[in-house]
Design an enzyme around this catalytic site. Sequence first.
Site, short mmCIF file in Angstrom:
data_model
loop_
_atom_site.label_atom_id
_atom_site.label_comp_id
_atom_site.label_asym_id
_atom_site.label_seq_id
_atom_site.Cartn_x
_atom_site.Cartn_y
_atom_site.Cartn_z
CE1 TYR A 67 42.65 56.61 37.12
CE2 TYR A 67 42.32 57.31 34.86
CZ TYR A 67 42.19 56.36 35.85
OH TYR A 67 41.61 55.15 35.55
CG PHE A 217 44.73 46.70 34.29
CD1 PHE A 217 45.44 47.89 34.22
CD2 PHE A 217 44.00 46.44 35.44
CE1 PHE A 217 45.43 48.80 35.28
CE2 PHE A 217 43.99 47.34 36.50
CZ PHE A 217 44.70 48.52 36.42
N GLY A 221 47.89 43.34 31.67
CA GLY A 221 47.41 42.10 32.28
C GLY A 221 47.55 42.10 33.78
#
Length: 301
Positions: A67, A217, A221
Amino acid sequence: MSAAAAAGTWKLGDLEVNRIGYGAMRLTGNGMLGNSDGTPIDRDRAVGLLRSAFEQGVNHIDTAAFYFSPLRSANELINRALSSRYSDVVVVTKVGPARDPSGEWLPMARPDQLRGQVEENVRQLGRDHLDVVNLRVGGPGTSSVAEHFGALAELREAGLIRHLGLSGVRPEHVAEAQTIAPVVCVQNSYGLDWRRADATGLVDLCGEQGIAFVPFFAVSGLRREAAAGRERDARVHSVARAHNATPAQVRLAWTLHRGPHVLAIPGTTNPAHLAENIAAGSLRLSEEELALLDKPDEATD
């Protein structure tokens, strides 16, 4: 009681955490697939956001050495923010995928390369060992995790890792890993619009075995790494209005209602959204509301 403790707690092995945590990916301004690329927030603001999360009771942080963006590293920001709080916050990282220094994705790490990835996380986070390390599986075609998970189990025996987990897996992967070393958590994509982990039985399997199920998520989504868009689901709007809540809070609450072993790791760079996400842990949905959310969705304009 802190705000993050309103949803209760769960144990990752012997490490007790509040069920509302925080995912650090968005702090870098660079998503895993590049579709959330953007200028990251100021470094001091990012560190301040993390410290605010800790003050509100968040004690479970999700991160990874991969990340990062040209300007930010999630691990570096967490290291700065934690300072004297190391013993209070459980940091969960993941290994398997990797990026070179310029950000280009590399092939899935071989089992013998995992030690280097673990040591990289240890250095970046400024720790002597890692609380929890998830093996992020390379892709849907992965048939076995035994060699990779076995390599991590050896590092656990050596004291570099306290507990082990899995990410992006199927039920058979969990069963295979459990024969090698205890699995304390499973991270998979899961939410109101994406319930493959229900179809495969993975969410229930984790609950039966005392394993934390940690959806990512859950708010965005199907948009995945991209920021959550305008809510178009009439069911979510209806429940949100009834509770004077936001659609994101309803989505998080729905996820947490799936079982006491389900944790949440929403990420944001907005202090107001951070507080809203944490407050979602106190949102209690009725059986009727849960049934409504489980019906086929009705898009709104």
